[in-house]
Design an enzyme around this catalytic site. Structure first.
Site, PDB file in Angstrom:
ATOM      1  N   HIS A  15     -35.510 -47.856  53.172  1.00  0.00           N
ATOM      2  CA  HIS A  15     -36.833 -48.438  52.901  1.00  0.00           C
ATOM      3  C   HIS A  15     -37.914 -47.622  53.597  1.00  0.00           C
ATOM      4  CE1 HIS A  15     -34.171 -52.153  52.791  1.00  0.00           C
ATOM      5  NE2 HIS A  15     -34.497 -51.890  51.549  1.00  0.00           N
ATOM      6  N   ASP A 113     -42.504 -53.616  51.270  1.00  0.00           N
ATOM      7  CA  ASP A 113     -41.405 -53.349  50.346  1.00  0.00           C
ATOM      8  C   ASP A 113     -40.660 -54.637  50.047  1.00  0.00           C
ATOM      9  OD1 ASP A 113     -39.500 -53.733  52.321  1.00  0.00           O
ATOM     10  OD2 ASP A 113     -39.430 -51.610  52.856  1.00  0.00           O
ATOM     11  N   GLN A 345     -29.489 -34.139  55.442  1.00  0.00           N
ATOM     12  CA  GLN A 345     -29.154 -34.166  54.009  1.00  0.00           C
ATOM     13  C   GLN A 345     -30.110 -33.356  53.138  1.00  0.00           C
ATOM     14  OE1 GLN A 345     -27.439 -37.808  52.425  1.00  0.00           O
ATOM     15  NE2 GLN A 345     -28.974 -37.799  50.826  1.00  0.00           N
ATOM     16  N   HIS A 360     -23.081 -41.999  47.551  1.00  0.00           N
ATOM     17  CA  HIS A 360     -22.965 -43.441  47.289  1.00  0.00           C
ATOM     18  C   HIS A 360     -24.022 -43.914  46.281  1.00  0.00           C
ATOM     19  CE1 HIS A 360     -26.435 -43.443  49.764  1.00  0.00           C
ATOM     20  NE2 HIS A 360     -26.403 -44.713  50.085  1.00  0.00           N
ATOM     21  N   ASN A 364     -32.554 -43.230  47.413  1.00  0.00           N
ATOM     22  CA  ASN A 364     -33.151 -42.040  48.043  1.00  0.00           C
ATOM     23  C   ASN A 364     -32.237 -40.833  47.880  1.00  0.00           C
ATOM     24  OD1 ASN A 364     -35.640 -43.099  49.362  1.00  0.00           O
ATOM     25  ND2 ASN A 364     -34.118 -44.469  50.247  1.00  0.00           N
ATOM     26  N   SER A 365     -30.961 -41.029  48.130  1.00  0.00           N
ATOM     27  CA  SER A 365     -30.029 -39.908  47.981  1.00  0.00           C
ATOM     28  C   SER A 365     -30.028 -39.425  46.536  1.00  0.00           C
ATOM     29  CB  SER A 365     -28.614 -40.332  48.384  1.00  0.00           C
ATOM     30  OG  SER A 365     -28.594 -40.654  49.754  1.00  0.00           O
ATOM     31  N   ALA A 383     -24.585 -53.002  47.465  1.00  0.00           N
ATOM     32  CA  ALA A 383     -25.941 -53.265  46.951  1.00  0.00           C
ATOM     33  C   ALA A 383     -26.019 -52.893  45.460  1.00  0.00           C
ATOM     34  CB  ALA A 383     -26.983 -52.557  47.790  1.00  0.00           C
ATOM     35  N   GLU A 384     -27.080 -52.155  45.061  1.00  0.00           N
ATOM     36  CA  GLU A 384     -27.271 -51.868  43.632  1.00  0.00           C
ATOM     37  C   GLU A 384     -26.719 -50.491  43.264  1.00  0.00           C
ATOM     38  OE1 GLU A 384     -29.170 -50.776  45.791  1.00  0.00           O
ATOM     39  OE2 GLU A 384     -30.606 -49.338  44.997  1.00  0.00           O
ATOM     40  N   GLN A 385     -25.874 -49.950  44.134  1.00  0.00           N
ATOM     41  CA  GLN A 385     -25.433 -48.562  43.920  1.00  0.00           C
ATOM     42  C   GLN A 385     -24.612 -48.381  42.646  1.00  0.00           C
ATOM     43  OE1 GLN A 385     -23.613 -48.059  47.736  1.00  0.00           O
ATOM     44  NE2 GLN A 385     -25.568 -48.310  48.796  1.00  0.00           N
TER      45      GLN A 385
END
Ligand code: UDP
Length: 468
Positions: A15, A113, A345, A360, A364-365, A383-385
């Site tokens: 976030h 957020d 990263q 994952h 953001n990734s 989560a929403e992955q």
């Protein structure tokens, strides 16, 4: 005096980072001053580190730490992650009102957020920066309706969820937080998403070319208009632009400098992702058997929860490398690097030697990978992955799933070896890489002056400046 905007992200790097990037961009590119409120209660070491380096960026970007809240009587070990985040956010935000009033000049907007919606009650226009994917935004705006229409559990629905104007959402991809409606986690999620309609606007970290169908639905579909959905501003992709590198990070990048172009697979599962000990062993074997070069970020495995290190990431844990197969480090020396806990990263994805990302699929990734034109092996955890992974595979064409169903079962070493080879050296990998290169170009275009996201942010900037 410069116009002033305040920010209030909820706990968690996922976030925090995009809100910070927006704050930065307003200060450096749009002539704003920013007050950036930070929730310090149970903050991870990674967040503390980030804040320390952020504090010096510009006198126009002020970091304001909210006092640490006492959550001992309201937060308990057995609570799920989302409940903990919401409880921490609620308790930490309580003193913000007088702190906001004291700011001079008064901010023209407060950007929150998804879990800091308690701030919507403040007497200042509040904008929600939805830092996850637009598919989760569409589901979130639809959730209060679904909650009224469906009696039992959503997971027992016989068919995919039809969100108006969007691709049907597979039941198995539903985010974990809505899978058990009796759990507090669901109630917190519903409460927060029900408040989205009160925002003065919703900013999304995506761009038109990536996501045109859902963005159009959110803006124009009769259902979303009827909520009514606040104006939607796709302003992405906003990703971290720089990282402070430690000596260890520099060693990783120096190793990458000596590898052939696009030859290295980065394996990193976000700030909170952990594997079970069995799964970690299979993953390590799969990488070794694939004979590809890799950078593997290893956390101490947790057999209880896939989001194990959300609040502790970046701290010194007991040595995670001890959980790898015997002799793994020696056998892969030279071909792979194993990094405990945290990798730089952005710098790794940006490096020419990086050829793919086993991720994952946190949003953001995902964006960081797309911005660099790197194809993805999708390994969603929580989560929403799973929704993001399906979108990347089926709509965008830049990813392949590590295994069709990887939530309950352990993905075996052979499967991992096959998928890694397929992406690093196979035809499928080549196709995905071409598509990723197209998206890299389209992301850059969206952010350029006159591009779709640049225009969207300009609209907001004009609104905020007109109030000044
Ligand atoms: N990240 C990083 N190094 C790591 C793991 C994560 O720099 O070893 C950063 C990553 O670049 C991204 C953020 O942490 O900006 C993770 O956000 P994401 O939305 O992908 O996942 P979450 O952590 O929220 O599950």
């Amino acid at each position: 005096m410069k116009p002033h905007v305040a920010f209030l992200p909820s706990p968690g790097m996922g976030h925090f980072i995009p809100l910070f990037q927006l704050a930065r961009s307003l200060v450096f590119n749009r002539g704003f001053q920013v007050s950036f409120f930070v929730i310090t209660t149970q903050a991870s070491a990674a967040q503390d580190h980030f804040i320390r380096s952020a504090a010096e960026i510009s006198p126009d970007l002020r970091i304001i730490s909210l006092p640490e809240a006492d959550v001992s009587g309201v937060m308990f070990e057995d609570m799920r992650l989302l409940t903990k985040i919401c409880v921490i956010a609620r308790e930490s935000i309580k003193p913000i009102k007088p702190m906001l009033i004291e700011l001079n000049p008064t901010p023209v907007a407060l950007i929150i957020d998804i879990f800091t919606t308690d701030a919507i009650e403040l007497s200042i226009p509040v904008y929600s920066f939805f830092t996850a994917s637009t598919s989760l935004l569409a589901l979130s705006l639809y959730m209060p309706t679904l909650d009224l229409e469906v009696e039992g559990e959503f997971v027992d629905l016989p068919a995919p969820v039809e969100i108006p104007g969007c691709k049907p959402l597979l039941i198995e991809d539903l985010l974990d937080q809505v899978k058990d409606r009796k759990n507090d986690e669901y109630k917190w999620y519903l409460l927060n998403v029900s408040r989205l309609k009160y925002a003065a606007g919703i900013l999304v970290n995506s761009w038109e070319n990536l996501d045109i169908q859902r963005i159009t639905a959110l803006k124009q579909n009769a259902f979303f208009r009827s909520i009514p959905t606040p104006p939607v501003f796709p302003i992405g992709p906003l990703i971290k632009v720089e990282e402070t590198l430690t000596a260890k990070d520099a060693e990783i990048l120096a190793w990458l400098d000596n590898q052939p172009c696009e030859s290295v697979l980065l394996v990193a599962l976000g700030s909170g992702g952990t594997l079970s000990s069995k799964q970690l062993i299979e993953l390590a074997w799969g990488l070794e058997m694939s004979k590809q070069k890799f950078i593997l970020v290893v956390r101490k495995p947790t057999d209880a929860s896939a989001s194990g290190t959300y609040f502790t990431v970046g701290s010194d844990e007991d040595d995670p490398l001890a959980y790898l197969p015997d002799g793994f480090l020696e056998r892969t020396r030279g071909d792979g690097i194993v990094v405990p806990t945290w990798v730089p990263q952005i710098s790794v994805l940006r490096h020419r030697s990086t050829g793919a990302f086993l991720s994952h699929c946190g949003w953001n990734s995902t964006l960081e990978s797309l911005v660099q034109g790197i194809p993805i092996i999708a390994w969603p955890l929580f989560a929403e992955q799973r929704m993001n992974a399906t979108m990347l595979v089926e709509e965008v064409g830049v990813a392949v799933k590590a295994a069709p169903k990887i939530v309950e079962a352990v993905v075996g070493r052979k499967e991992i070896e096959t998928v890694v080879r397929e992406v690093m050296e196979g035809e499928k990998g080549k196709m995905m890489r071409r598509r990723a290169a197209e998206l890299k170009r389209s992301a850059a275009e969206a952010l350029e002056s006159g591009g779709s996201s640049h225009r969207s942010l300009s609209l907001l900037v004009d609104i905020w400046k007109s109030k000044y």
